[in-house]
Enzyme design. Structure first.
Site, PDB file in Angstrom:
ATOM      1  N   GLU A  87      86.317  30.148 -18.216  1.00  0.00           N
ATOM      2  CA  GLU A  87      85.887  29.950 -19.610  1.00  0.00           C
ATOM      3  C   GLU A  87      84.324  30.222 -19.399  1.00  0.00           C
ATOM      4  O   GLU A  87      83.768  29.455 -18.593  1.00  0.00           O
ATOM      5  CB  GLU A  87      86.263  28.920 -20.327  1.00  0.00           C
ATOM      6  CG  GLU A  87      87.793  28.730 -20.529  1.00  0.00           C
ATOM      7  CD  GLU A  87      88.138  27.508 -20.849  1.00  0.00           C
ATOM      8  OE1 GLU A  87      89.091  27.122 -20.912  1.00  0.00           O
ATOM      9  OE2 GLU A  87      87.467  26.545 -21.275  1.00  0.00           O
ATOM     10  N   SER A 127      78.297  12.771 -13.947  1.00  0.00           N
ATOM     11  CA  SER A 127      79.551  12.563 -15.005  1.00  0.00           C
ATOM     12  C   SER A 127      79.993  11.100 -14.390  1.00  0.00           C
ATOM     13  O   SER A 127      80.804  11.081 -13.528  1.00  0.00           O
ATOM     14  CB  SER A 127      80.641  13.321 -14.872  1.00  0.00           C
ATOM     15  OG  SER A 127      80.083  14.744 -15.312  1.00  0.00           O
ATOM     16  N   LEU A 128      79.550  10.113 -15.011  1.00  0.00           N
ATOM     17  CA  LEU A 128      79.797   8.801 -14.592  1.00  0.00           C
ATOM     18  C   LEU A 128      80.971   8.119 -15.073  1.00  0.00           C
ATOM     19  O   LEU A 128      82.023   7.883 -14.734  1.00  0.00           O
ATOM     20  CB  LEU A 128      78.519   7.688 -14.693  1.00  0.00           C
ATOM     21  CG  LEU A 128      78.422   6.649 -14.011  1.00  0.00           C
ATOM     22  CD1 LEU A 128      78.331   6.810 -12.481  1.00  0.00           C
ATOM     23  CD2 LEU A 128      77.027   5.803 -14.444  1.00  0.00           C
ATOM     24  N   HIS A 129      80.828   8.138 -16.551  1.00  0.00           N
ATOM     25  CA  HIS A 129      82.358   7.790 -17.416  1.00  0.00           C
ATOM     26  C   HIS A 129      82.625   6.468 -16.987  1.00  0.00           C
ATOM     27  O   HIS A 129      83.374   5.608 -17.977  1.00  0.00           O
ATOM     28  CB  HIS A 129      83.477   8.811 -16.963  1.00  0.00           C
ATOM     29  CG  HIS A 129      83.094  10.029 -17.200  1.00  0.00           C
ATOM     30  ND1 HIS A 129      82.406  10.470 -18.327  1.00  0.00           N
ATOM     31  CD2 HIS A 129      83.567  11.345 -16.720  1.00  0.00           C
ATOM     32  CE1 HIS A 129      82.327  11.900 -18.210  1.00  0.00           C
ATOM     33  NE2 HIS A 129      82.851  12.357 -17.342  1.00  0.00           N
ATOM     34  N   CYS A 171      90.067  22.905 -11.036  1.00  0.00           N
ATOM     35  CA  CYS A 171      89.135  21.977 -10.224  1.00  0.00           C
ATOM     36  C   CYS A 171      90.019  21.089  -9.464  1.00  0.00           C
ATOM     37  O   CYS A 171      91.002  20.607  -9.780  1.00  0.00           O
ATOM     38  CB  CYS A 171      88.338  21.109 -11.251  1.00  0.00           C
ATOM     39  SG  CYS A 171      87.110  19.889 -10.692  1.00  0.00           S
ATOM     40  N   SER A 186      75.997  19.951 -13.558  1.00  0.00           N
ATOM     41  CA  SER A 186      76.886  18.803 -13.873  1.00  0.00           C
ATOM     42  C   SER A 186      77.750  18.383 -12.649  1.00  0.00           C
ATOM     43  O   SER A 186      78.199  19.364 -12.264  1.00  0.00           O
ATOM     44  CB  SER A 186      77.482  18.831 -15.024  1.00  0.00           C
ATOM     45  OG  SER A 186      78.338  17.650 -15.262  1.00  0.00           O
TER      46      SER A 186
HETATM   47  N1  SAH Z   1      82.696  19.088 -12.807  1.00  0.00           N
HETATM   48  C1  SAH Z   1      81.611  18.961 -13.197  1.00  0.00           C
HETATM   49  C2  SAH Z   1      81.016  19.684 -14.385  1.00  0.00           C
HETATM   50  C3  SAH Z   1      82.310  20.347 -15.146  1.00  0.00           C
HETATM   51  S1  SAH Z   1      82.760  19.273 -16.453  1.00  0.00           S
HETATM   52  C4  SAH Z   1      81.574  17.554 -13.859  1.00  0.00           C
HETATM   53  O1  SAH Z   1      82.570  16.872 -13.927  1.00  0.00           O
HETATM   54  O2  SAH Z   1      80.538  16.970 -14.182  1.00  0.00           O
HETATM   55  C5  SAH Z   1      81.289  18.878 -17.670  1.00  0.00           C
HETATM   56  C6  SAH Z   1      81.511  17.678 -18.451  1.00  0.00           C
HETATM   57  O3  SAH Z   1      82.560  17.544 -19.255  1.00  0.00           O
HETATM   58  C7  SAH Z   1      81.777  16.522 -17.247  1.00  0.00           C
HETATM   59  O4  SAH Z   1      80.923  15.409 -17.953  1.00  0.00           O
HETATM   60  C8  SAH Z   1      83.103  16.130 -17.691  1.00  0.00           C
HETATM   61  O5  SAH Z   1      83.538  14.820 -17.376  1.00  0.00           O
HETATM   62  C9  SAH Z   1      83.237  16.555 -19.184  1.00  0.00           C
HETATM   63  N2  SAH Z   1      84.665  16.638 -19.702  1.00  0.00           N
HETATM   64  C10 SAH Z   1      85.682  17.084 -18.942  1.00  0.00           C
HETATM   65  N3  SAH Z   1      86.828  17.063 -19.955  1.00  0.00           N
HETATM   66  C11 SAH Z   1      86.246  16.530 -21.177  1.00  0.00           C
HETATM   67  C12 SAH Z   1      86.986  16.250 -22.336  1.00  0.00           C
HETATM   68  N4  SAH Z   1      87.995  16.451 -22.639  1.00  0.00           N
HETATM   69  N5  SAH Z   1      86.223  15.809 -23.357  1.00  0.00           N
HETATM   70  C13 SAH Z   1      84.861  15.445 -23.151  1.00  0.00           C
HETATM   71  N6  SAH Z   1      84.201  15.749 -21.917  1.00  0.00           N
HETATM   72  C14 SAH Z   1      84.682  16.191 -20.933  1.00  0.00           C
HETATM   73 FE1  SF4 Z   2      86.739  18.528 -12.261  1.00  0.00          FE
HETATM   74 FE2  SF4 Z   2      84.717  17.919 -13.873  1.00  0.00          FE
HETATM   75 FE3  SF4 Z   2      87.140  18.110 -14.860  1.00  0.00          FE
HETATM   76 FE4  SF4 Z   2      86.398  16.015 -13.227  1.00  0.00          FE
HETATM   77  S1  SF4 Z   2      85.501  16.622 -15.243  1.00  0.00           S
HETATM   78  S2  SF4 Z   2      88.266  17.484 -13.142  1.00  0.00           S
HETATM   79  S3  SF4 Z   2      85.153  17.086 -11.818  1.00  0.00           S
HETATM   80  S4  SF4 Z   2      85.654  19.585 -14.211  1.00  0.00           S
END
Ligand code: SAH
Ligand code: SF4
Length: 386
Positions: A109, A251-253, A129, A228
């Site tokens: 995508e 991406s800390l979360h 991923c 990211s």
């Molecule tokens: N793998 C990398 C980059 C791709 S994801 C990463 O995790 O940083 C890009 C961002 O989208 C990340 O911060 C990820 O945690 C967030 N993300 C993934 N799924 C999501 C969702 N369903 N809602 C909101 N953010 C999401």
């Molecule tokens: Fe992969 Fe980023 Fe999705 Fe986590 S948020 S599964 S690291 S793409």
């Protein structure tokens, strides 16, 4: 997948069969090829000019090259390796998401987001991923494969071509669904926030960045690009030493290991304290502001205590927090936090003097979060809300 889509994929597969993706090539590499073919090396620059500036889709159109050279290039390389299998435009006419088929039939995508004078493209770096974050659609698929550098570059070229056609009035039905401000002539910003973990595909990522950044390439400023990552510590340290000034987002979360082990499982390998060391190294080495991403999930990481933990973990760092209300993915138990919780979470950060924003949502109605459209295509339908 429809029969027509299947047929199209076979067509691109045949079209690019045995040929290399042009967009993976660097200029010095093409110069070497020209030399090997007994051509003057300046021909390589002419090809790059046609490809990156004129956005040519066919070597045959490269009028100032000798015919035999154009033919040889066309036998060896392909300028079109991605084909839109599905296009979606959001109701607000500002977001365009494409499900793009690769020559081997895999899909990825990419998203174009228009906002004021910006045209930001969100690119994928892998098919699926391996990290497996439970709230993320890409994480549910597992890793299928890395993208090569050309497949990363071409996602941007795809939207550059679209913008060019839009302004020329030849973007067809798709064009009529979107509104592009006059000042946006090309893609202005890039975020590596599509499918995949970019730092797990490090060499292809940087090869792509360099072609996008080069003056002879797409000439996009490195400062307009953001990568990211879920927190691949050794790669963050390596990233900090790269000469190009590309931005980094982590991406800390969650800021405690017990919770982050669940949400971003790579945390088991590189826990929060180690990640914070790498973050500080990045800031000290580059003197650039780091971004943190925090997807707010109801009842999981949205309590004021979680915001306190975050504030303590990053206090004193040159950084910014992007709070992203979750885009819920079906077959997962996660929901978006309420407006009140989002507000309260932000208030804690602000009270600690930590710069933060709630990310403006783009394309919620077209499953613009990473991997969501593909997940839906595969039957893992996504749930969206306003
Ligand atoms: N793998 C990398 C980059 C791709 S994801 C990463 O995790 O940083 C890009 C961002 O989208 C990340 O911060 C990820 O945690 C967030 N993300 C993934 N799924 C999501 C969702 N369903 N809602 C909101 N953010 C999401
Ligand atoms: Fe992969 Fe980023 Fe999705 Fe986590 S948020 S599964 S690291 S793409």
């Amino acid at each position: 997948m429809s029969a027509v889509a299947n047929q199209e994929i076979k067509l691109i597969a045949r079209a690019s069969e045995g040929r290399q993706n042009f967009w993976s090539l660097t200029l010095p590499e093409l110069e070497q090829v020209m030399d090997g073919w007994g051509q003057p090396t300046y021909r390589a620059r002419q090809v790059f000019q046609w490809a990156y500036k004129e956005l040519a889709e066919d070597f045959a159109d490269m009028g100032n090259l000798p015919r035999e050279l154009r033919e040889r290039l066309a036998e060896t390389y392909s300028l079109v390796n991605l084909r839109a299998e599905r296009d979606l435009i959001s109701k607000d006419r500002q977001t365009y998401k494409a499900l793009l088929a690769l020559p081997d039939g895999q899909t990825i995508e990419a998203v174009l987001m228009l906002y004021e004078a910006r045209a930001t493209v969100c690119v994928s770096s892998q098919v699926g991923c391996a990290i497996g974050c439970p709230f993320c659609a890409s994480g549910q698929m597992g890793l299928q494969r890395n993208l090569n550098a050309g497949e990363i570059v071409e996602q941007v070229i795809y939207f550059s071509r679209f913008l060019r056609r839009w302004h020329a009035g030849t973007a067809g039905e798709l064009g009529s669904g979107i509104t592009v401000p006059a000042e946006i002539q090309n893609v202005t910003n890039l975020v590596f926030m599509g499918m995949g973990e970019p730092l797990a595909n490090y060499n292809n990522l940087w090869r792509a960045i360099r072609n996008l950044n080069a003056a002879h390439g797409l000439a996009m400023g490195a400062r307009r690009m953001t990568v990211s990552t879920s927190g691949l510590v050794p790669r963050i340290e390596q990233f900090a030493r790269e000469p190009e000034e590309v931005n980094l987002a982590i991406s800390l979360h969650a800021a405690n290991d017990e919770l982050r082990d669940q949400m971003v499982p790579i945390n088991k390998k590189w826990p929060v304290a180690r990640l914070m060391e790498a973050a500080s190294t990045y800031i000290a080495t580059t003197n650039r502001r780091l971004s943190y991403e925090w997807a707010l999930i109801q009842g999981v990481n949205d309590a004021p205590e979680r915001a306190e933990e975050l504030a303590i973990a990053i206090k004193g760092q040159l950084c910014h927090v992007n709070v992203i209300p979750l885009n819920p993915v079906s077959n997962t138990p996660f929901h978006r936090s309420s407006r009140q919780h989002i507000h309260d979470f932000q208030a804690v950060l602000t009270a600690h003097g930590i710069p933060n924003t709630v990310r403006i949502e783009k394309g919620v109605d077209i499953q613009a979060a990473c991997g969501q459209l593909k997940a839906e295509q595969q039957g893992l339908t996504t749930v969206t809300e306003d």
